[in-house]
Enzyme design. Structure first.
Site, PDB file in Angstrom:
ATOM      1  N   SER A   1       0.836  -1.207   0.000  1.00  0.00           N
ATOM      2  CA  SER A   1       0.000   0.000   0.000  1.00  0.00           C
ATOM      3  C   SER A   1       0.867   1.251   0.000  1.00  0.00           C
ATOM      4  CB  SER A   1      -0.935   0.013   1.207  1.00  0.00           C
ATOM      5  OG  SER A   1      -0.197  -0.019   2.415  1.00  0.00           O
TER       6      SER A   1
ATOM      7  N   LEU B   1      -2.308  -7.539   6.567  1.00  0.00           N
ATOM      8  CA  LEU B   1      -2.423  -8.108   7.914  1.00  0.00           C
ATOM      9  C   LEU B   1      -3.893  -8.222   8.336  1.00  0.00           C
ATOM     10  CD1 LEU B   1       0.444  -6.443   9.995  1.00  0.00           C
ATOM     11  CD2 LEU B   1       0.457  -8.587   8.736  1.00  0.00           C
TER      12      LEU B   1
ATOM     13  N   SER C   1       7.339   4.604  17.972  1.00  0.00           N
ATOM     14  CA  SER C   1       7.749   5.909  17.451  1.00  0.00           C
ATOM     15  C   SER C   1       7.981   6.890  18.590  1.00  0.00           C
ATOM     16  CB  SER C   1       6.618   6.434  16.560  1.00  0.00           C
ATOM     17  OG  SER C   1       6.815   7.797  16.266  1.00  0.00           O
TER      18      SER C   1
ATOM     19  N   TYR D   1      -2.323   8.790  14.726  1.00  0.00           N
ATOM     20  CA  TYR D   1      -1.183   7.912  14.400  1.00  0.00           C
ATOM     21  C   TYR D   1      -0.424   7.535  15.680  1.00  0.00           C
ATOM     22  CZ  TYR D   1       3.613   6.687  13.224  1.00  0.00           C
ATOM     23  OH  TYR D   1       4.833   6.064  13.189  1.00  0.00           O
TER      24      TYR D   1
ATOM     25  N   LYS E   1       0.174   3.813  17.961  1.00  0.00           N
ATOM     26  CA  LYS E   1       1.438   3.249  18.475  1.00  0.00           C
ATOM     27  C   LYS E   1       1.343   3.009  19.983  1.00  0.00           C
ATOM     28  CE  LYS E   1       3.646   3.160  14.596  1.00  0.00           C
ATOM     29  NZ  LYS E   1       3.902   1.875  13.939  1.00  0.00           N
TER      30      LYS E   1
ATOM     31  N   ASN F   1      13.915  10.188  14.049  1.00  0.00           N
ATOM     32  CA  ASN F   1      13.609  10.579  12.667  1.00  0.00           C
ATOM     33  C   ASN F   1      14.542   9.915  11.655  1.00  0.00           C
ATOM     34  OD1 ASN F   1      12.354  12.620  14.438  1.00  0.00           O
ATOM     35  ND2 ASN F   1      11.789  13.587  12.509  1.00  0.00           N
TER      36      ASN F   1
ATOM     37  N   ASN G   1       7.543  14.728   5.057  1.00  0.00           N
ATOM     38  CA  ASN G   1       8.719  14.776   5.935  1.00  0.00           C
ATOM     39  C   ASN G   1       9.831  15.603   5.318  1.00  0.00           C
ATOM     40  OD1 ASN G   1       7.626  11.579   6.486  1.00  0.00           O
ATOM     41  ND2 ASN G   1       7.747  13.032   8.173  1.00  0.00           N
TER      42      ASN G   1
HETATM   43  P1  NAD Z   1       6.638   2.557   5.077  1.00  0.00           P
HETATM   44  O1  NAD Z   1       5.288   3.064   4.770  1.00  0.00           O
HETATM   45  O2  NAD Z   1       7.724   2.808   4.092  1.00  0.00           O
HETATM   46  O3  NAD Z   1       6.591   0.999   5.388  1.00  0.00           O
HETATM   47  C1  NAD Z   1       5.467   0.362   5.977  1.00  0.00           C
HETATM   48  C2  NAD Z   1       5.116  -0.821   5.096  1.00  0.00           C
HETATM   49  O4  NAD Z   1       3.978  -1.501   5.633  1.00  0.00           O
HETATM   50  C3  NAD Z   1       4.736  -0.413   3.658  1.00  0.00           C
HETATM   51  O5  NAD Z   1       5.514  -1.184   2.753  1.00  0.00           O
HETATM   52  C4  NAD Z   1       3.245  -0.749   3.547  1.00  0.00           C
HETATM   53  O6  NAD Z   1       2.908  -1.145   2.241  1.00  0.00           O
HETATM   54  C5  NAD Z   1       3.098  -1.855   4.576  1.00  0.00           C
HETATM   55  N1  NAD Z   1       1.760  -1.980   5.186  1.00  0.00           N
HETATM   56  C6  NAD Z   1       1.021  -0.991   5.761  1.00  0.00           C
HETATM   57  N2  NAD Z   1      -0.123  -1.515   6.241  1.00  0.00           N
HETATM   58  C7  NAD Z   1      -0.108  -2.838   5.960  1.00  0.00           C
HETATM   59  C8  NAD Z   1      -1.019  -3.918   6.198  1.00  0.00           C
HETATM   60  N3  NAD Z   1      -2.183  -3.723   6.803  1.00  0.00           N
HETATM   61  N4  NAD Z   1      -0.668  -5.154   5.772  1.00  0.00           N
HETATM   62  C9  NAD Z   1       0.504  -5.367   5.138  1.00  0.00           C
HETATM   63  N5  NAD Z   1       1.396  -4.389   4.883  1.00  0.00           N
HETATM   64  C10 NAD Z   1       1.088  -3.143   5.292  1.00  0.00           C
HETATM   65  O7  NAD Z   1       7.060   3.134   6.508  1.00  0.00           O
HETATM   66  P2  NAD Z   1       8.458   3.122   7.247  1.00  0.00           P
HETATM   67  O8  NAD Z   1       8.966   4.498   7.288  1.00  0.00           O
HETATM   68  O9  NAD Z   1       9.311   2.038   6.706  1.00  0.00           O
HETATM   69  O10 NAD Z   1       7.954   2.762   8.717  1.00  0.00           O
HETATM   70  C11 NAD Z   1       7.924   1.425   9.192  1.00  0.00           C
HETATM   71  C12 NAD Z   1       7.276   1.414  10.562  1.00  0.00           C
HETATM   72  O11 NAD Z   1       8.013   2.292  11.422  1.00  0.00           O
HETATM   73  C13 NAD Z   1       5.836   1.920  10.580  1.00  0.00           C
HETATM   74  O12 NAD Z   1       5.113   1.145  11.507  1.00  0.00           O
HETATM   75  C14 NAD Z   1       5.969   3.348  11.061  1.00  0.00           C
HETATM   76  O13 NAD Z   1       4.815   3.783  11.723  1.00  0.00           O
HETATM   77  C15 NAD Z   1       7.140   3.241  12.023  1.00  0.00           C
HETATM   78  N6  NAD Z   1       7.860   4.518  12.185  1.00  0.00           N
HETATM   79  C16 NAD Z   1       8.328   5.196  11.085  1.00  0.00           C
HETATM   80  C17 NAD Z   1       8.981   6.416  11.259  1.00  0.00           C
HETATM   81  C18 NAD Z   1       9.456   7.218  10.078  1.00  0.00           C
HETATM   82  O14 NAD Z   1       9.695   8.414  10.235  1.00  0.00           O
HETATM   83  N7  NAD Z   1       9.646   6.622   8.891  1.00  0.00           N
HETATM   84  C19 NAD Z   1       9.180   6.936  12.543  1.00  0.00           C
HETATM   85  C20 NAD Z   1       8.714   6.212  13.637  1.00  0.00           C
HETATM   86  C21 NAD Z   1       8.055   4.991  13.445  1.00  0.00           C
HETATM   87  N1  UFG Z   2       9.607  20.495   8.358  1.00  0.00           N
HETATM   88  C1  UFG Z   2       9.696  21.659   7.619  1.00  0.00           C
HETATM   89  N2  UFG Z   2       9.279  21.625   6.327  1.00  0.00           N
HETATM   90  C2  UFG Z   2       8.788  20.506   5.734  1.00  0.00           C
HETATM   91  C3  UFG Z   2       8.712  19.328   6.485  1.00  0.00           C
HETATM   92  C4  UFG Z   2       9.127  19.358   7.808  1.00  0.00           C
HETATM   93  O1  UFG Z   2      10.129  22.691   8.128  1.00  0.00           O
HETATM   94  O2  UFG Z   2       8.405  20.557   4.551  1.00  0.00           O
HETATM   95  C5  UFG Z   2      10.092  20.506   9.744  1.00  0.00           C
HETATM   96  C6  UFG Z   2       9.039  20.151  10.780  1.00  0.00           C
HETATM   97  O3  UFG Z   2       8.322  21.282  11.159  1.00  0.00           O
HETATM   98  C7  UFG Z   2       9.905  19.551  11.895  1.00  0.00           C
HETATM   99  C8  UFG Z   2      11.060  18.897  11.149  1.00  0.00           C
HETATM  100  O4  UFG Z   2      11.081  19.504   9.865  1.00  0.00           O
HETATM  101  O5  UFG Z   2      10.417  20.581  12.704  1.00  0.00           O
HETATM  102  C9  UFG Z   2      10.908  17.395  10.981  1.00  0.00           C
HETATM  103  O6  UFG Z   2       9.636  17.123  10.388  1.00  0.00           O
HETATM  104  P1  UFG Z   2       9.275  15.681   9.785  1.00  0.00           P
HETATM  105  O7  UFG Z   2       7.915  15.792   9.200  1.00  0.00           O
HETATM  106  O8  UFG Z   2      10.374  15.215   8.899  1.00  0.00           O
HETATM  107  O9  UFG Z   2       9.298  14.738  11.055  1.00  0.00           O
HETATM  108  P2  UFG Z   2       8.442  14.779  12.409  1.00  0.00           P
HETATM  109  O10 UFG Z   2       9.419  14.932  13.540  1.00  0.00           O
HETATM  110  O11 UFG Z   2       7.341  15.731  12.337  1.00  0.00           O
HETATM  111  O12 UFG Z   2       7.791  13.326  12.431  1.00  0.00           O
HETATM  112  C10 UFG Z   2       8.485  12.141  12.054  1.00  0.00           C
HETATM  113  C11 UFG Z   2       7.489  11.134  11.500  1.00  0.00           C
HETATM  114  C12 UFG Z   2       6.566  10.671  12.588  1.00  0.00           C
HETATM  115  C13 UFG Z   2       7.368  10.143  13.737  1.00  0.00           C
HETATM  116  C14 UFG Z   2       8.331  11.199  14.222  1.00  0.00           C
HETATM  117  C15 UFG Z   2       9.173  10.684  15.348  1.00  0.00           C
HETATM  118  O13 UFG Z   2       6.723  11.721  10.464  1.00  0.00           O
HETATM  119  O14 UFG Z   2       5.763   9.632  12.097  1.00  0.00           O
HETATM  120  O15 UFG Z   2       9.167  11.613  13.150  1.00  0.00           O
HETATM  121  O16 UFG Z   2       9.769   9.505  14.984  1.00  0.00           O
HETATM  122  F1  UFG Z   2       6.555   9.788  14.743  1.00  0.00           F
END
Ligand code: NAD
Ligand code: UFG
Length: 337
Positions: free
Chosen positions: A34, A59, A124, A148, A152, A178, A198
């Site tokens: 997805s 899932l 997270s 979100y 978690k 991050n 992000n």
């Molecule tokens: P991502 O979206 O790249 O990877 C998540 C994967 O899960 C995707 O490939 C998606 O297709 C799959 N997926 C989602 N729902 C599903 C379902 N119901 N069944 C099967 N597959 C499913 O995200 P990511 O950045 O790799 O993050 C991985 C995990 O880490 C997530 O749980 C996310 O919430 C957590 N996380 C990510 C960040 C971040 O900033 N990237 C920060 C903190 C926590």
């Molecule tokens: N920011 C900008 N411009 C942008 C995007 C972000 O100034 O276009 C700033 C935000 O305001 C923040 C910083 O960049 O100060 C980081 O922002 P991100 O969106 O990259 O990351 P966040 O810390 O908001 O959140 C991310 C993930 C969440 C996760 C969190 C902690 O999106 O899912 O990190 O792991 F929970």
């Protein structure tokens, strides 16, 4: 040792799959694609020179989960699968609760039936809500400020209840800060759909010329330069943290949470400067309003992961910026050729 990786085609999952294969683990991946592409899985095979079983499945589909556990001798699960956009979770909360929470319940129920009780869960830094102080330790108060983050937090609580009811489980809750950067091959990286939310993917798209400029959300935060401070961690360091967590989870029992970050906070302007220095690309930006829900500072105390898991992030801000750019430059359209 065969590990089931849910969400293994995604950004963090794909980097972790590669580290697992390189370390000699056998893996089975389940992902509904997805938010990811099959191409990522092909590249994991190409880089590791190893094949693995992939199920394109959700899932929420209990029948397929059952089949995956029946056909494969799974010993532990790394559970990445979930939806992760804070903004989208506010717009469609039920979809987020169903996907993340019900998906995890289905997974845990199936694991229980097959007596697989070792799990690493992708939590997270979002579970700390608005942190009272930085650096944030694992003992800091937990709260969620968006759906979100609440998924978690709920899942962490479900897993604690599960362990409370059956002490033969072994669970690591990994609270990521991050993640940015990409694999040094330039073959794996973050491939966001649509306009990136992000910071790093947005900067990448400015650098490659897809966007004119970056909007810096807020310059009046209580930080050294007024812009938001975060703990950026290289995705390969993060992936390696999962191997360390596996080494702990497999021979033991219990449930514990670990911050995975570097322990250093960088502001948005620090990241722009770091990117410009590492890549010689100019990143034009303007200051815009604060983004609702953003906190001023979030960075981790990483002592616990260091002491208990024996893990530490090793890559620098320059590595994170350069590797992000190399991925973007080599794959201007992500995994779409
Ligand atoms: P991502 O979206 O790249 O990877 C998540 C994967 O899960 C995707 O490939 C998606 O297709 C799959 N997926 C989602 N729902 C599903 C379902 N119901 N069944 C099967 N597959 C499913 O995200 P990511 O950045 O790799 O993050 C991985 C995990 O880490 C997530 O749980 C996310 O919430 C957590 N996380 C990510 C960040 C971040 O900033 N990237 C920060 C903190 C926590
Ligand atoms: N920011 C900008 N411009 C942008 C995007 C972000 O100034 O276009 C700033 C935000 O305001 C923040 C910083 O960049 O100060 C980081 O922002 P991100 O969106 O990259 O990351 P966040 O810390 O908001 O959140 C991310 C993930 C969440 C996760 C969190 C902690 O999106 O899912 O990190 O792991 F929970």
């Amino acid at each position: 040792m065969r590990i089931l990786v849910t969400g293994g085609a995604g950004y963090i999952g794909s980097h972790t799959c590669l580290e697992l294969l390189n370390a000699g683990y056998e893996i089975v991946v389940i992902d509904n694609l997805s938010n990811s592409k099959l191409e990522a899985l092909k590249r994991i095979s190409e880089l590791s020179k190893k094949d693995f079983q992939f199920y394109q499945a959700d899932l929420l589909d209990k029948m397929t989960l059952e089949k995956v556990f029946l056909k494969n001798n799974i010993e532990a699960v790394i559970h990445f699968a979930g939806l992760k956009s804070v903004g989208e979770s506010i717009e469609v909360p039920l979809h987020y609760y169903h996907n993340n929470v019900t998906g995890t319940l289905n997974l845990c129920q199936t694991m229980e039936r097959y007596n697989v009780k070792k799990m690493i869960f992708s939590s997270s830094a979002n579970v700390y809500g608005v942190p009272e102080r930085v650096p944030i330790t694992e003992a800091s108060p937990l709260s969620a400020i968006n759906p979100y983050g609440r998924t978690k937090l709920i899942i962490e609580e479900i897993l604690r209840d599960l362990y409370g009811s059956d002490n033969s489980w072994s669970i690591a809750l990994l609270r990521y800060f991050n993640p940015i950067g990409a694999h040094e091959s330039g073959r794996l990286g973050e491939d966001p759909n649509d306009i990136p939310n992000n910071l790093m993917p947005y900067i990448n798209q400015v650098a490659i010329g897809k966007r004119d400029k970056l909007n810096v959300f807020g310059n009046d935060y209580d930080t050294h330069d007024g812009t938001g401070v975060r703990d950026y961690i290289h995705v390969v360091d993060l992936a390696k943290g999962h191997l360390k967590a596996l080494e702990m989870v497999i021979p033991t029992k219990g449930i514990d949470a670990f911050n995975l970050g570097t322990g250093t906070g960088y502001s948005v302007l620090d990241l722009i400067k770091g990117y410009e220095n590492a890549t010689s690309k100019k990143i034009p930006y303007t200051f815009a309003h604060r983004r609702p829900g953003d906190v001023d500072k979030s960075y981790a105390d990483v002592d616990k992961a260091n002491k208990i898991l024996g893990w530490k992030a090793l890559k620098s801000l320059e590595d994170m910026c350069y590797d992000s750019w190399r991925w973007q430059k080599n794959n201007p359209n992500g995994y779409d050729e």
